[in-house]
Design a protein around this motif. Sequence first.
Motif, PDB file in Angstrom:
ATOM      1  N   UNK A  23      24.741   0.558  -9.766  1.00 32.97           N
ATOM      2  CA  UNK A  23      25.482   1.767  -9.403  1.00 32.97           C
ATOM      3  C   UNK A  23      26.825   1.835 -10.129  1.00 32.97           C
ATOM      4  N   UNK A  24      27.514   0.706 -10.214  1.00 29.55           N
ATOM      5  CA  UNK A  24      28.819   0.704 -10.881  1.00 29.55           C
ATOM      6  C   UNK A  24      28.671   0.970 -12.378  1.00 29.55           C
ATOM      7  N   UNK A  25      27.676   0.348 -12.993  1.00 28.92           N
ATOM      8  CA  UNK A  25      27.458   0.561 -14.419  1.00 28.92           C
ATOM      9  C   UNK A  25      27.012   1.997 -14.672  1.00 28.92           C
ATOM     10  N   UNK A  26      26.151   2.522 -13.786  1.00 25.15           N
ATOM     11  CA  UNK A  26      25.658   3.897 -13.947  1.00 25.15           C
ATOM     12  C   UNK A  26      26.807   4.897 -13.917  1.00 25.15           C
ATOM     13  N   UNK A  56      47.571  -6.867 -26.137  1.00 25.32           N
ATOM     14  CA  UNK A  56      46.769  -5.676 -25.852  1.00 25.32           C
ATOM     15  C   UNK A  56      45.295  -5.970 -26.104  1.00 25.32           C
ATOM     16  N   UNK A  57      44.438  -5.209 -25.464  1.00 24.62           N
ATOM     17  CA  UNK A  57      43.002  -5.444 -25.620  1.00 24.62           C
ATOM     18  C   UNK A  57      42.245  -4.129 -25.615  1.00 24.62           C
ATOM     19  N   UNK A  58      41.068  -4.142 -26.228  1.00 24.50           N
ATOM     20  CA  UNK A  58      40.158  -3.009 -26.176  1.00 24.50           C
ATOM     21  C   UNK A  58      38.881  -3.494 -25.488  1.00 24.50           C
ATOM     22  N   UNK A  59      38.331  -2.657 -24.612  1.00 27.82           N
ATOM     23  CA  UNK A  59      37.141  -3.044 -23.861  1.00 27.82           C
ATOM     24  C   UNK A  59      36.115  -1.933 -23.840  1.00 27.82           C
ATOM     25  N   UNK A  60      34.888  -2.318 -23.498  1.00 22.65           N
ATOM     26  CA  UNK A  60      33.764  -1.397 -23.414  1.00 22.65           C
ATOM     27  C   UNK A  60      33.116  -1.516 -22.044  1.00 22.65           C
ATOM     28  N   UNK A  61      32.019  -0.820 -21.843  1.00 21.69           N
ATOM     29  CA  UNK A  61      31.342  -0.851 -20.550  1.00 21.69           C
ATOM     30  C   UNK A  61      30.638  -2.199 -20.372  1.00 21.69           C
ATOM     31  N   UNK A  62      30.909  -2.907 -19.282  1.00 18.56           N
ATOM     32  CA  UNK A  62      30.210  -4.177 -19.063  1.00 18.56           C
ATOM     33  C   UNK A  62      28.716  -3.943 -18.878  1.00 18.56           C
ATOM     34  N   UNK A  79      34.190  -8.232 -14.800  1.00 13.99           N
ATOM     35  CA  UNK A  79      34.582  -6.836 -15.010  1.00 13.99           C
ATOM     36  C   UNK A  79      33.935  -5.911 -13.993  1.00 13.99           C
ATOM     37  N   UNK A  80      32.650  -6.098 -13.741  1.00 13.25           N
ATOM     38  CA  UNK A  80      31.960  -5.246 -12.772  1.00 13.25           C
ATOM     39  C   UNK A  80      32.563  -5.419 -11.380  1.00 13.25           C
ATOM     40  N   UNK A  81      32.893  -6.638 -11.035  1.00 17.47           N
ATOM     41  CA  UNK A  81      33.372  -6.929  -9.689  1.00 17.47           C
ATOM     42  C   UNK A  81      34.833  -6.533  -9.479  1.00 17.47           C
ATOM     43  N   UNK A  82      35.646  -6.682 -10.503  1.00 20.23           N
ATOM     44  CA  UNK A  82      37.087  -6.490 -10.331  1.00 20.23           C
ATOM     45  C   UNK A  82      37.636  -5.274 -11.075  1.00 20.23           C
ATOM     46  N   UNK A  83      37.659  -5.312 -12.401  1.00 20.94           N
ATOM     47  CA  UNK A  83      38.311  -4.221 -13.135  1.00 20.94           C
ATOM     48  C   UNK A  83      37.598  -2.895 -12.949  1.00 20.94           C
ATOM     49  N   UNK A  84      36.270  -2.918 -12.821  1.00 21.66           N
ATOM     50  CA  UNK A  84      35.530  -1.662 -12.683  1.00 21.66           C
ATOM     51  C   UNK A  84      35.538  -1.126 -11.256  1.00 21.66           C
ATOM     52  N   UNK A  85      36.303  -1.759 -10.406  1.00 21.45           N
ATOM     53  CA  UNK A  85      36.475  -1.276  -9.037  1.00 21.45           C
ATOM     54  C   UNK A  85      37.297   0.017  -9.039  1.00 21.45           C
ATOM     55  N   UNK A  86      38.125   0.181 -10.071  1.00 26.84           N
ATOM     56  CA  UNK A  86      39.033   1.321 -10.138  1.00 26.84           C
ATOM     57  C   UNK A  86      38.438   2.439 -10.998  1.00 26.84           C
ATOM     58  N   UNK A  87      38.509   3.652 -10.504  1.00 27.07           N
ATOM     59  CA  UNK A  87      37.914   4.784 -11.205  1.00 27.07           C
ATOM     60  C   UNK A  87      38.591   5.015 -12.557  1.00 27.07           C
ATOM     61  N   UNK A  88      39.898   4.837 -12.615  1.00 18.68           N
ATOM     62  CA  UNK A  88      40.613   5.035 -13.883  1.00 18.68           C
ATOM     63  C   UNK A  88      40.127   4.048 -14.942  1.00 18.68           C
ATOM     64  N   UNK A  89      39.846   2.825 -14.519  1.00 20.71           N
ATOM     65  CA  UNK A  89      39.340   1.826 -15.458  1.00 20.71           C
ATOM     66  C   UNK A  89      37.934   2.174 -15.913  1.00 20.71           C
ATOM     67  N   UNK A  90      37.099   2.618 -14.986  1.00 25.84           N
ATOM     68  CA  UNK A  90      35.737   3.010 -15.363  1.00 25.84           C
ATOM     69  C   UNK A  90      35.765   4.125 -16.403  1.00 25.84           C
TER      70      UNK A  90
END
Length: 241
Positions: A23-26, A56-62, A79-90
């Motif tokens: 669900x988070x990845x979707x 600084x860093x660049x990231x993509x979808x886990x 990333x799925x558990x922590x950083x992707x918890x926030x909508x702005x990060x997603x």
Amino acid sequence: MESKKALTGKHNYAEFKEETIANRVKKMVDYREGVDVENAHVKFSYGNRKTGNLVPSVSLIPIADCCSNCACCAKGCYAVRNTCFYDATRKMLANNSAILRSDPGKYWREVEGEVMRNRWFRFHVSGDIVDYSYFVNMVGIAVRNPHCEILAFTKNFSVVNEFIDHAGGTEKMPKNLHIIFSEWRGLDVPNPHNLPKSRPVWKGELVPSGIWCGGDCSACAVKEEGCWSLKNGERILFEAH
């Protein structure tokens, strides 16, 4: 020599149900479909508790922008558990993924522009080296920007091994590009060039030999230690998180 550091369990490693992960990845993949790539720009992170405030860093979808080897750690993906918890990060990760897929030239121009302005840079707090072409671009950026130390952890071992084979050995790689092979429980890590490795350690597990992560990429970068100074055959250790 075996490390003597005790594991505290403070990072509270946990695995998610496959449904939660999916669900988070979707959500991020769905966001990606709506990005106006023509008017969008690559977004960078300028500090978190892992990278500090100087890297600084660049990231993509886990998972969606990771190689097949990452299936082994998907349930416990940081990333799925922590950083992707926030909508702005997603939305940030979806934005970068969309630009890479639809206009890779723009993606790499803007990434290199960020590298040019900095002393240190990290690829992928989230996501991974997508394919061979992606890694070729990383190497090219490192060659053209020797002032910047570039760090990347990866499970896309075959792509890196293939590139080094074609290049003629690790001595042909840019010295400012620090590639670390990311180990995981049960994952085979083909490493014919004996590149540095990273290893999560779980509570109750026998601790292998290695150098413990200091927990702040910026602090180690300034001191030229930790991941930034690993030699071939060495390993960085960190508590599973």
